[in-house]
Design a protein around this motif. Structure first.
Motif, PDB file in Angstrom:
ATOM      1  N   GLN A   5       0.829  -1.197   0.000  1.00 11.92           N
ATOM      2  CA  GLN A   5       0.000   0.000   0.000  1.00 11.92           C
ATOM      3  C   GLN A   5       0.869   1.254   0.000  1.00 11.92           C
ATOM      4  OE1 GLN A   5      -3.686   0.496   2.146  1.00 11.92           O
ATOM      5  NE2 GLN A   5      -3.346  -1.502   3.105  1.00 11.92           N
ATOM      6  N   LYS A   6       0.630   2.113  -0.974  1.00  5.97           N
ATOM      7  CA  LYS A   6       1.318   3.405  -1.024  1.00  5.97           C
ATOM      8  C   LYS A   6       0.520   4.375  -0.161  1.00  5.97           C
ATOM      9  CE  LYS A   6       2.105   7.264  -4.151  1.00  5.97           C
ATOM     10  NZ  LYS A   6       1.141   8.242  -3.649  1.00  5.97           N
ATOM     11  N   LEU A   7       1.188   5.032   0.751  1.00  9.05           N
ATOM     12  CA  LEU A   7       0.509   6.022   1.565  1.00  9.05           C
ATOM     13  C   LEU A   7       0.169   7.235   0.711  1.00  9.05           C
ATOM     14  CD1 LEU A   7       2.661   5.825   4.811  1.00  9.05           C
ATOM     15  CD2 LEU A   7       0.366   4.920   4.455  1.00  9.05           C
ATOM     16  N   GLU A  12      -3.877  14.038  -2.441  1.00  7.55           N
ATOM     17  CA  GLU A  12      -4.348  12.885  -3.217  1.00  7.55           C
ATOM     18  C   GLU A  12      -5.704  12.403  -2.720  1.00  7.55           C
ATOM     19  OE1 GLU A  12      -0.194  10.771  -4.610  1.00  7.55           O
ATOM     20  OE2 GLU A  12      -0.841  10.492  -2.532  1.00  7.55           O
ATOM     21  N   VAL A  13      -5.886  12.402  -1.408  1.00  3.92           N
ATOM     22  CA  VAL A  13      -7.168  11.977  -0.830  1.00  3.92           C
ATOM     23  C   VAL A  13      -8.267  12.944  -1.251  1.00  3.92           C
ATOM     24  CG1 VAL A  13      -8.450  11.631   1.314  1.00  3.92           C
ATOM     25  CG2 VAL A  13      -6.117  10.763   1.102  1.00  3.92           C
ATOM     26  N   ALA A  14      -7.994  14.235  -1.159  1.00  3.12           N
ATOM     27  CA  ALA A  14      -8.984  15.237  -1.554  1.00  3.12           C
ATOM     28  C   ALA A  14      -9.379  15.061  -3.019  1.00  3.12           C
ATOM     29  CB  ALA A  14      -8.429  16.640  -1.311  1.00  3.12           C
ATOM     30  N   ILE A  33     -11.452   9.965   9.400  1.00  2.00           N
ATOM     31  CA  ILE A  33     -10.490   9.287   8.517  1.00  2.00           C
ATOM     32  C   ILE A  33      -9.205   9.061   9.308  1.00  2.00           C
ATOM     33  CG2 ILE A  33      -9.089   9.455   6.436  1.00  2.00           C
ATOM     34  CD1 ILE A  33     -11.177  11.145   5.155  1.00  2.00           C
ATOM     35  N   PRO A  34      -8.830   7.793   9.479  1.00  3.72           N
ATOM     36  CA  PRO A  34      -7.557   7.513  10.156  1.00  3.72           C
ATOM     37  C   PRO A  34      -6.381   8.017   9.322  1.00  3.72           C
ATOM     38  CG  PRO A  34      -8.896   5.518   9.940  1.00  3.72           C
ATOM     39  CD  PRO A  34      -9.537   6.585   9.101  1.00  3.72           C
ATOM     40  N   PRO A  46      -4.738   3.831   1.583  1.00  8.37           N
ATOM     41  CA  PRO A  46      -5.795   3.664   0.578  1.00  8.37           C
ATOM     42  C   PRO A  46      -6.960   2.814   1.084  1.00  8.37           C
ATOM     43  CG  PRO A  46      -3.651   3.380  -0.430  1.00  8.37           C
ATOM     44  CD  PRO A  46      -3.424   3.466   1.062  1.00  8.37           C
ATOM     45  N   SER A  47      -6.686   1.805   1.881  1.00 11.44           N
ATOM     46  CA  SER A  47      -7.764   0.947   2.398  1.00 11.44           C
ATOM     47  C   SER A  47      -8.700   1.728   3.317  1.00 11.44           C
ATOM     48  CB  SER A  47      -7.180  -0.265   3.128  1.00 11.44           C
ATOM     49  OG  SER A  47      -6.324   0.154   4.182  1.00 11.44           O
ATOM     50  N   ASP A  48      -8.167   2.687   4.072  1.00 10.48           N
ATOM     51  CA  ASP A  48      -9.014   3.528   4.925  1.00 10.48           C
ATOM     52  C   ASP A  48      -9.900   4.435   4.077  1.00 10.48           C
ATOM     53  OD1 ASP A  48      -7.951   2.431   7.249  1.00 10.48           O
ATOM     54  OD2 ASP A  48      -6.455   4.024   7.474  1.00 10.48           O
ATOM     55  N   ILE A  49      -9.350   4.950   3.005  1.00 11.01           N
ATOM     56  CA  ILE A  49     -10.126   5.822   2.120  1.00 11.01           C
ATOM     57  C   ILE A  49     -11.208   5.009   1.421  1.00 11.01           C
ATOM     58  CG2 ILE A  49     -10.012   7.411   0.156  1.00 11.01           C
ATOM     59  CD1 ILE A  49      -8.568   8.238   2.905  1.00 11.01           C
ATOM     60  N   SER A  50     -10.890   3.792   1.022  1.00  7.88           N
ATOM     61  CA  SER A  50     -11.890   2.912   0.408  1.00  7.88           C
ATOM     62  C   SER A  50     -13.038   2.647   1.368  1.00  7.88           C
ATOM     63  CB  SER A  50     -11.255   1.578  -0.011  1.00  7.88           C
ATOM     64  OG  SER A  50     -10.324   1.790  -1.028  1.00  7.88           O
ATOM     65  N   GLU A  51     -12.723   2.491   2.640  1.00  7.33           N
ATOM     66  CA  GLU A  51     -13.754   2.264   3.653  1.00  7.33           C
ATOM     67  C   GLU A  51     -14.661   3.481   3.781  1.00  7.33           C
ATOM     68  OE1 GLU A  51     -15.952   0.080   6.334  1.00  7.33           O
ATOM     69  OE2 GLU A  51     -14.373  -0.599   4.989  1.00  7.33           O
TER      70      GLU A  51
END
Length: 66
Positions: A5-7, A12-14, A33-34, A46-51
């Motif tokens: 997983q790339k942080l 990027e999240v926005a 968001i953690p 990325p997995s947190d953002i997917s959640e």
């Protein structure tokens, strides 16, 4: 955390969520968001953002949550 997983940066999240950086900061501050802080820089899994996206699709998460 998987090593593959790339942080993500806050920018990027926005972009991924089509919201402003300020909104992502608000969600982070409100614990929605953690995040990981590395050397003073915020990073997101990325997995947190997917959640977050999944919860949003189910109506369990909104950008206006306190």
């Amino acid at each position: 955390m998987g090593t593959d997983q790339k942080l993500l940066t806050i920018e990027e999240v926005a972009e991924m969520l089509s919201v402003s950086v300020a909104t992502v900061r608000k969600w982070k501050s409100n614990g929605l968001i953690p995040y990981v802080k590395l050397g003073g820089t915020l990073r997101f899994l990325p997995s947190d953002i997917s959640e977050v996206v999944k919860l949003s699709a189910n109506g369990s998460f909104t950008k206006d949550q306190p």
